[in-house]
Design a protein around this motif. Sequence first.
Motif, PDB file in Angstrom:
ATOM      1  N   LYS A  98      35.059  40.084  37.205  1.00 60.52           N
ATOM      2  CA  LYS A  98      33.685  40.585  37.209  1.00 60.52           C
ATOM      3  C   LYS A  98      32.855  39.937  38.305  1.00 60.52           C
ATOM      4  O   LYS A  98      32.076  40.610  38.992  1.00 60.52           O
ATOM      5  CB  LYS A  98      33.045  40.321  35.835  1.00 60.52           C
ATOM      6  N   ASN A  99      33.013  38.648  38.512  1.00 59.93           N
ATOM      7  CA  ASN A  99      32.149  37.918  39.440  1.00 59.93           C
ATOM      8  C   ASN A  99      32.586  38.014  40.902  1.00 59.93           C
ATOM      9  O   ASN A  99      31.767  37.791  41.805  1.00 59.93           O
ATOM     10  CB  ASN A  99      32.083  36.443  39.031  1.00 59.93           C
ATOM     11  N   TRP A 101      36.339  37.127  33.590  1.00 62.45           N
ATOM     12  CA  TRP A 101      35.177  36.517  34.237  1.00 62.45           C
ATOM     13  C   TRP A 101      35.351  36.529  35.748  1.00 62.45           C
ATOM     14  O   TRP A 101      34.431  36.867  36.502  1.00 62.45           O
ATOM     15  CB  TRP A 101      34.993  35.088  33.736  1.00 62.45           C
ATOM     16  N   LYS A 136      38.208  29.315  33.545  1.00 60.45           N
ATOM     17  CA  LYS A 136      37.610  30.640  33.664  1.00 60.45           C
ATOM     18  C   LYS A 136      38.652  31.709  33.337  1.00 60.45           C
ATOM     19  O   LYS A 136      39.829  31.579  33.677  1.00 60.45           O
ATOM     20  CB  LYS A 136      37.058  30.866  35.072  1.00 60.45           C
TER      21      LYS A 136
END
Length: 497
Positions: free
Chosen positions: A131-132, A128, A124
Amino acid sequence: MSRKPGQLKMLPTSAIHPDPKNPRTDMGDIDQLAHELKSVGQMDAITVYPHPEREGDYKIQGGHRRHAAALRAGLTELKCEVVPAPANADMALFTEALSTGTNHLPLDHLGQSQALQGLLTEGKTEAWIAKNFNIDKAEVKPRARLASQPKVAKLHERGTIDLLTAADILDVETETGDGSLFESVVDDLESSRWKQDQHDVTRLIEQKKANAKRNVLRVELTGQGAVEIDSENRYSGKWSKTDAVLSVEEHIAAGHQFDVSTPETVNWWAKTKTKAKQVSPERKAELELVRRLNGTLPTSKAARQQFVVSKIQDKKALTEAEDRELFASIFFAAKELNREQEQLIGQAINLPFPEPEGDESEYGETVKDRRAKWADQAYELVWKMTLGQQVRLYAWIQAAPAEDMAHKFNLYQRDSWEKAARWKPMRVWYQRLINFFDYIPDRDEVDAMLFAANQAGKHLDVELPVGAEVTCAGCGQHQVIAADVSTLCPTCDGGGN
């Protein structure tokens, strides 16, 4: 992160197994949770999936604390949400751990670091993850690095160090290959009651590196049979430094004794043929101070330069008004760049200035070509800096000639017109560091300035780069700081809280 709900089932606790890769290292108050499970009952199901190696059993994806508390409480069954076995169990585990809701105990700093490192290992990206999980993208990798060093993660969690400082500490062993040096730095910080800023830790690291180098030299020389001179012989009048160019074996054969004055310098002493006047206790103390400063000022210089680099690279280090005022103070001092200035620029933009390699000539075409390419690349990198970063860089390179000599006490001396003139640019640079960068000279820098000022004649410029010497009312340390501030040093005055 959303997923399809699983099937709710009551499962025997004996059939439920923790994931050994669970990043949660702090289970919190298991006894309290066990009491709640026994008296109130289980409110939330734990998430499990079929165990890949034990038929009929299950592996925990989320709810390791509730499972541990259930075992403590002696429960034989747990309410579980059974989900399909994930395609990537590790990814699901780390995602679940970082997604813990507000009703559950959040991961500690080490657990977060291990989960972040796990997601990076699974491929990842920083973007990513940011953001998550609502994490600053710039913090993802620095936080993940802490997974390998629980002690450093703990220092960060308790607020002793920030992430940038933690990265500097983690780099110690990588750069030096000395695990004991890393442990020594961590041990010192663990015993500290105050927050340590990046500059304080940089000084600590550089000093320990210097001491380690000195010890290596001592061990090498004593291993060959050399004797280290002590302070009594050094100032007895019976020994003096020798300029004889000899090998170590020849020095030893001649009866010379050695002195490791700096991490890179060995002085040899020989017995004098004529009886010299013994040094007075007062003069001995002065000479010892100069000797100590010549050994420690290189560390002060290295730490100070790293401090300035951090300020140059940080876009928000100074306000726009401070940047404008700083730039105005040095704007009219522009001149053609010299070699020292080019080297400092290379350090600040992470593009080292090309030096001759092997038997290359300083003026050879190959070296000239590399430097021409460097100049083009450096221009592009500096051009992309903010105005504030450019101003700070420009202020630094104006101090290059003085900084180049700042590792020796001789620069701080001004007991002649020539030395006073040489000191003045460094005084101006110190003043700018203090006024605009919030820099506080360390003890060795202060000692060098005060001792040199006391030795200078009244007709010379002996002005210190700041208002006054203050003795801290809290810890007794001497600081050279602005005259209108509190008599408490920044640490005791709340700067370390």
